[in-house]
Design a protein around this motif. Structure first.
Motif, PDB file in Angstrom:
ATOM      1  N   PRO A  42       0.819  -1.209   0.000  1.00 46.23           N
ATOM      2  CA  PRO A  42       0.000   0.000   0.000  1.00 46.23           C
ATOM      3  C   PRO A  42       0.856   1.263   0.000  1.00 46.23           C
ATOM      4  N   ASN A  43       0.463   2.228  -0.815  1.00 50.06           N
ATOM      5  CA  ASN A  43       1.198   3.490  -0.914  1.00 50.06           C
ATOM      6  C   ASN A  43       0.179   4.608  -1.065  1.00 50.06           C
ATOM      7  N   HIS A  44      -0.167   5.217   0.061  1.00 54.40           N
ATOM      8  CA  HIS A  44      -1.199   6.249   0.041  1.00 54.40           C
ATOM      9  C   HIS A  44      -0.609   7.648   0.217  1.00 54.40           C
ATOM     10  N   ALA A  45       0.702   7.781  -0.030  1.00 54.92           N
ATOM     11  CA  ALA A  45       1.375   9.064   0.190  1.00 54.92           C
ATOM     12  C   ALA A  45       0.777  10.178  -0.665  1.00 54.92           C
ATOM     13  N   GLU A  46       0.340   9.811  -1.890  1.00 50.60           N
ATOM     14  CA  GLU A  46      -0.186  10.827  -2.797  1.00 50.60           C
ATOM     15  C   GLU A  46      -1.720  10.821  -2.851  1.00 50.60           C
ATOM     16  N   THR A  47      -2.351  10.039  -1.972  1.00 49.59           N
ATOM     17  CA  THR A  47      -3.810   9.938  -1.983  1.00 49.59           C
ATOM     18  C   THR A  47      -4.422  11.113  -1.230  1.00 49.59           C
ATOM     19  N   ARG A  48      -5.297  11.834  -1.888  1.00 50.80           N
ATOM     20  CA  ARG A  48      -5.966  12.975  -1.249  1.00 50.80           C
ATOM     21  C   ARG A  48      -6.966  12.463  -0.217  1.00 50.80           C
ATOM     22  N   LYS A  49      -6.941  13.049   0.981  1.00 49.71           N
ATOM     23  CA  LYS A  49      -7.783  12.562   2.069  1.00 49.71           C
ATOM     24  C   LYS A  49      -9.070  13.383   2.233  1.00 49.71           C
ATOM     25  N   PHE A  50      -9.041  14.669   1.893  1.00 54.18           N
ATOM     26  CA  PHE A  50     -10.164  15.538   2.190  1.00 54.18           C
ATOM     27  C   PHE A  50     -10.676  16.209   0.909  1.00 54.18           C
ATOM     28  N   GLY A  51     -11.804  16.901   1.041  1.00 54.85           N
ATOM     29  CA  GLY A  51     -12.358  17.608  -0.104  1.00 54.85           C
ATOM     30  C   GLY A  51     -13.379  16.768  -0.848  1.00 54.85           C
ATOM     31  N   PRO A  52     -13.894  17.289  -1.956  1.00 50.70           N
ATOM     32  CA  PRO A  52     -14.918  16.586  -2.732  1.00 50.70           C
ATOM     33  C   PRO A  52     -14.434  15.210  -3.173  1.00 50.70           C
ATOM     34  N   PRO A  53     -15.322  14.215  -3.172  1.00 52.39           N
ATOM     35  CA  PRO A  53     -14.907  12.862  -3.555  1.00 52.39           C
ATOM     36  C   PRO A  53     -14.495  12.771  -5.020  1.00 52.39           C
ATOM     37  N   ALA A  54     -13.397  12.067  -5.278  1.00 53.13           N
ATOM     38  CA  ALA A  54     -12.922  11.849  -6.646  1.00 53.13           C
ATOM     39  C   ALA A  54     -11.975  10.653  -6.638  1.00 53.13           C
ATOM     40  N   HIS A  55     -11.575  10.199  -7.825  1.00 52.51           N
ATOM     41  CA  HIS A  55     -10.778   8.984  -7.942  1.00 52.51           C
ATOM     42  C   HIS A  55      -9.405   9.099  -7.287  1.00 52.51           C
ATOM     43  N   ASP A  56      -8.915  10.330  -7.101  1.00 53.24           N
ATOM     44  CA  ASP A  56      -7.603  10.446  -6.463  1.00 53.24           C
ATOM     45  C   ASP A  56      -7.662  10.203  -4.952  1.00 53.24           C
ATOM     46  N   GLN A  57      -8.846   9.876  -4.436  1.00 53.41           N
ATOM     47  CA  GLN A  57      -8.975   9.478  -3.035  1.00 53.41           C
ATOM     48  C   GLN A  57      -8.937   7.960  -2.873  1.00 53.41           C
ATOM     49  N   ARG A  58      -8.912   7.249  -3.965  1.00 53.54           N
ATOM     50  CA  ARG A  58      -8.810   5.785  -3.896  1.00 53.54           C
ATOM     51  C   ARG A  58      -7.369   5.392  -3.600  1.00 53.54           C
ATOM     52  N   GLY A  59      -7.218   4.235  -2.970  1.00 51.42           N
ATOM     53  CA  GLY A  59      -5.891   3.786  -2.580  1.00 51.42           C
ATOM     54  C   GLY A  59      -5.000   3.436  -3.755  1.00 51.42           C
ATOM     55  N   LYS A  60      -3.688   3.550  -3.541  1.00 48.10           N
ATOM     56  CA  LYS A  60      -2.698   3.135  -4.529  1.00 48.10           C
ATOM     57  C   LYS A  60      -1.785   2.079  -3.897  1.00 48.10           C
ATOM     58  N   HIS A  61      -1.124   1.324  -4.753  1.00 49.24           N
ATOM     59  CA  HIS A  61      -0.184   0.305  -4.290  1.00 49.24           C
ATOM     60  C   HIS A  61       1.094   0.378  -5.120  1.00 49.24           C
ATOM     61  N   SER A  62       2.222   0.348  -4.440  1.00 47.50           N
ATOM     62  CA  SER A  62       3.515   0.273  -5.128  1.00 47.50           C
ATOM     63  C   SER A  62       3.842  -1.183  -5.436  1.00 47.50           C
ATOM     64  N   ILE A  63       4.455  -1.394  -6.603  1.00 47.10           N
ATOM     65  CA  ILE A  63       4.958  -2.726  -6.941  1.00 47.10           C
ATOM     66  C   ILE A  63       6.374  -2.845  -6.385  1.00 47.10           C
ATOM     67  N   VAL A  64       6.589  -3.851  -5.549  1.00 49.54           N
ATOM     68  CA  VAL A  64       7.883  -3.985  -4.875  1.00 49.54           C
ATOM     69  C   VAL A  64       8.624  -5.256  -5.281  1.00 49.54           C
ATOM     70  N   GLU A  65       7.938  -6.153  -6.000  1.00 49.66           N
ATOM     71  CA  GLU A  65       8.585  -7.372  -6.491  1.00 49.66           C
ATOM     72  C   GLU A  65       7.735  -7.956  -7.611  1.00 49.66           C
ATOM     73  N   LEU A  66       8.193  -9.037  -8.186  1.00 44.98           N
ATOM     74  CA  LEU A  66       7.465  -9.685  -9.273  1.00 44.98           C
ATOM     75  C   LEU A  66       6.038 -10.013  -8.832  1.00 44.98           C
ATOM     76  N   LEU A  67       5.056  -9.639  -9.658  1.00 46.11           N
ATOM     77  CA  LEU A  67       3.662  -9.880  -9.314  1.00 46.11           C
ATOM     78  C   LEU A  67       3.288 -11.345  -9.540  1.00 46.11           C
ATOM     79  N   THR A  68       2.623 -11.937  -8.551  1.00 42.14           N
ATOM     80  CA  THR A  68       2.128 -13.307  -8.656  1.00 42.14           C
ATOM     81  C   THR A  68       0.752 -13.373  -8.006  1.00 42.14           C
ATOM     82  N   ALA A  69      -0.008 -14.387  -8.374  1.00 40.32           N
ATOM     83  CA  ALA A  69      -1.325 -14.629  -7.766  1.00 40.32           C
ATOM     84  C   ALA A  69      -1.452 -16.131  -7.536  1.00 40.32           C
TER      85      ALA A  69
END
Length: 346
Positions: A81-108
């Motif tokens: 999880p990387n919410h450093a750039e996620t806006r917390k306040f103000g009118p609702p918009a997509h920039d308030q949704r969470g972000k995630h940094s990729i730190v290694e090869l993605l697997t599922a």
């Protein structure tokens, strides 16, 4: 061709019961058995509302998903999880949704969870309605992931990494007995005006290739609905003609909240596939009447023949209050029944 004319369907999501929203914010107070019971109860509630409305196609309401695509990130290894750039306040918009940094090869390693959702739906649903599963496509799924600049240079690199995860999940859904699947790609429709649409189509068709012809496949194209707000350029024409090459049986198109702008474009899509038109505005608390719905269906029938036309809300209902969702779906189904009767289709 769809099983019945003017079939009534939904996109995927349905509002949480109020108690589930409270419980999901206080999960530390519950044990595993309590949580499983809550999930079953929430799915039963979603099924009840959809069946009572009279839908031909129902889903589990995505009651186990806390966000349209971020819940899937819990199944993917290599994210932080990387919410450093996620806006917390103000009118609702997509920039308030969470972000995630990729730190290694993605697997599922354990899939994406959609099979468990479908098997629960199959266990709890009554006989009669068609059961549908929905899953985000890889481009949309990549939307809140931040490329590391090494393993993955950009969003398309991330999309390529996620594509096999989604393909395998689709195959697993079919193996579990699912006969209808929607692959949601709203990010493709949102960015069709500025990205390479041929590339989008090629990515999508590779994703679904393992299950083409093995189930009824649809895709949902909309312009965003976080907190009831759109995010994309809300026009169909940038998608054409390339999106007509999507290898799906049905396309879901947002119309009601755009006041049926570009309705004539439905004819283009209808030449290539069935069309599920958004007749119900999920962003508006005006509850459509049966007469409203019937008039809108007749408007669409000028461009899509009844045997190729399905009736749906514009988008998932998760951002619409449950009381309104119930009433909107009931009007939608009653309006479709009325038009079927007028046309001698029932």
């Amino acid at each position: 061709m769809q099983p019945i004319p003017l079939r009534t369907t939904v996109i995927g999501s349905y509002p949480f019961p109020g108690w589930l929203e409270f419980a999901s914010q206080n999960l530390e107070q519950f044990g595993p058995a309590d949580i499983e019971e809550m999930i079953d109860d929430a799915v039963v509630a979603a099924i009840h509302d959809q069946v009572t409305a009279g839908l031909d196609v129902i889903t589990d309401g995505e009651q186990t998903r806390l966000d349209f695509n971020l819940s899937f990130y819990g199944f993917i290894k290599g994210l932080r999880p990387n919410h450093a750039e996620t806006r917390k306040f103000g009118p609702p918009a997509h920039d308030q949704r969470g972000k995630h940094s990729i730190v290694e090869l993605l697997t599922a390693p354990n899939g994406l969870g959609a099979v468990a959702e479908y098997t629960r739906l199959a266990r709890l649903a009554p006989a009669g309605p068609t059961l549908k599963a929905s899953i985000p496509g890889p481009y949309t799924l990549s939307g809140r992931m931040i490329p590391d600049g090494k393993l993955y240079q950009d969003r398309f690199d991330v999309t390529e990494a996620l594509l096999p995860f989604v393909s395998r999940e689709l195959e697993a859904l079919v193996a579990a007995g699912c006969t209808e699947i929607t692959v949601d790609e709203p990010s493709m429709s949102c960015y069709a005006y500025k990205e390479d649409t041929r590339r989008f189509v090629e990515l999508f068709n590779r994703t679904i290739a393992p299950v083409v012809g093995k189930c009824r496949l649809s895709t949902h194209l909309c312009f965003g609905n976080f907190k009831g707000r759109p995010v994309g350029y809300r026009k169909l024409h940038p998608m054409l003609p390339d999106f007509l090459d999507l290898k799906v049986d049905e396309v879901h198109i947002e119309m009601a909240n755009r006041e049926f702008d570009e309705i004539e474009r439905l004819a283009d899509f209808a030449e290539a596939m069935d069309v599920a038109v958004g007749i119900i505005d999920v962003k508006n608390y005006y509850v459509e009447t049966v007469a409203d719905v019937a008039e809108r269906i007749h408007r669409c029938l000028r461009y899509v023949p009844a045997h190729k036309l399905a009736v749906a809300p514009d988008c998932g209902l998760s951002q619409t209050a449950r009381w309104a969702s119930r009433r909107k779906l009931a009007s939608m189904c009653a309006g479709a029944r009325q038009v079927r009767q007028e046309l001698g289709l029932e």
